[in-house]
Motif scaffolding. Sequence first.
Motif, PDB file in Angstrom:
ATOM      1  N   ALA A  87       0.874  -1.326  -0.230  1.00 53.36           N
ATOM      2  CA  ALA A  87      -0.029   0.052  -0.196  1.00 53.36           C
ATOM      3  C   ALA A  87       0.838   1.282  -0.091  1.00 53.36           C
ATOM      4  O   ALA A  87       1.867   1.484   0.870  1.00 53.36           O
ATOM      5  N   GLY A  88       0.727   1.957  -1.025  1.00 61.69           N
ATOM      6  CA  GLY A  88       1.338   3.346  -0.931  1.00 61.69           C
ATOM      7  C   GLY A  88       2.799   3.345  -1.653  1.00 61.69           C
ATOM      8  O   GLY A  88       3.236   4.444  -1.662  1.00 61.69           O
ATOM      9  N   ALA A 148       7.873  -1.231  -3.954  1.00 64.95           N
ATOM     10  CA  ALA A 148       6.672  -1.962  -3.899  1.00 64.95           C
ATOM     11  C   ALA A 148       7.018  -3.601  -4.313  1.00 64.95           C
ATOM     12  O   ALA A 148       6.423  -4.522  -3.551  1.00 64.95           O
ATOM     13  N   LEU A 149       7.973  -3.810  -5.127  1.00 65.40           N
ATOM     14  CA  LEU A 149       8.558  -5.109  -5.672  1.00 65.40           C
ATOM     15  C   LEU A 149       8.914  -5.717  -4.056  1.00 65.40           C
ATOM     16  O   LEU A 149       8.641  -7.120  -3.817  1.00 65.40           O
ATOM     17  N   VAL A 150       9.961  -5.151  -3.413  1.00 66.38           N
ATOM     18  CA  VAL A 150      10.390  -5.581  -2.356  1.00 66.38           C
ATOM     19  C   VAL A 150       9.492  -5.952  -1.286  1.00 66.38           C
ATOM     20  O   VAL A 150       9.426  -6.985  -0.521  1.00 66.38           O
ATOM     21  N   GLY A 158       3.598  -0.174 -11.767  1.00 64.15           N
ATOM     22  CA  GLY A 158       4.601   0.527 -11.261  1.00 64.15           C
ATOM     23  C   GLY A 158       5.607   0.599 -12.275  1.00 64.15           C
ATOM     24  O   GLY A 158       6.564   1.850 -12.285  1.00 64.15           O
ATOM     25  N   TYR A 159       6.079  -0.608 -13.017  1.00 67.71           N
ATOM     26  CA  TYR A 159       7.305  -0.626 -14.001  1.00 67.71           C
ATOM     27  C   TYR A 159       6.678  -0.238 -15.060  1.00 67.71           C
ATOM     28  O   TYR A 159       7.447  -0.169 -16.275  1.00 67.71           O
ATOM     29  N   HIS A 187      14.070  -6.397  -9.807  1.00 64.94           N
ATOM     30  CA  HIS A 187      13.918  -5.014 -10.282  1.00 64.94           C
ATOM     31  C   HIS A 187      14.534  -4.431 -11.428  1.00 64.94           C
ATOM     32  O   HIS A 187      14.068  -3.847 -12.208  1.00 64.94           O
ATOM     33  N   HIS A 188      15.859  -4.800 -11.618  1.00 65.96           N
ATOM     34  CA  HIS A 188      16.538  -4.429 -12.971  1.00 65.96           C
ATOM     35  C   HIS A 188      15.899  -4.999 -14.063  1.00 65.96           C
ATOM     36  O   HIS A 188      15.744  -4.294 -15.038  1.00 65.96           O
TER      37      HIS A 188
END
Length: 190
Positions: free
Chosen positions: A74-75, A81-83, A131-132, A180-181
């Motif tokens: 959330a947020g 967010a991924l982590v 988000g990506y 993430h990368h």
Amino acid sequence: MVRAGITVDGLVRAAAEMADETGLDHVTVSALARRFGVKDASLYSHIRNLRDLRVRLALLASAEMNEAIGTAVAGRSGREALVAFADAYRAYALAHPGRYAATQQRIEPDEIADTAVLQRAVELTHGMLHGYGLQEPGLTDAGRLLRSTFHGYIHLELSGGFAHSRPVAASWARSLDALHHVLENWGNTA
């Protein structure tokens, strides 16, 4: 005849506890009946069969996992967010290995036609991946990459497959950095 004090919810919660204590494979109608001090037949007025019990267990565990992941992300967006998503996923699996195993079984659409639990899991995953900047078909492909990576890592961790002296949490963090990368450079090509 419905036995007093036994409910579907109570059976599923007891099955979840059993799964975490002894493993999903040890959750049977007979074992559950013994836990309640009744004969197997007494449970069939509450559940259809073992498959019905395990599907209900998977839905319970998925709802719990969704709640943990939803709260964690959330947020947040992007790497944060991924982590948060991955850490909540892993923490749930490590704390509830039997329930987690139930979430990994194949469930047919007709078995869950009246529930939105699994759709919520997809929404959480897609929300985090948006988000990506991902769109279909990249969303589905990236979601599959995450699920398979998380599951493989967790499966190896739960089975003691990481015997090297390097802390497992450090490798987990590096894996998330790599994911993430990859997601930042995923693109939306078919």
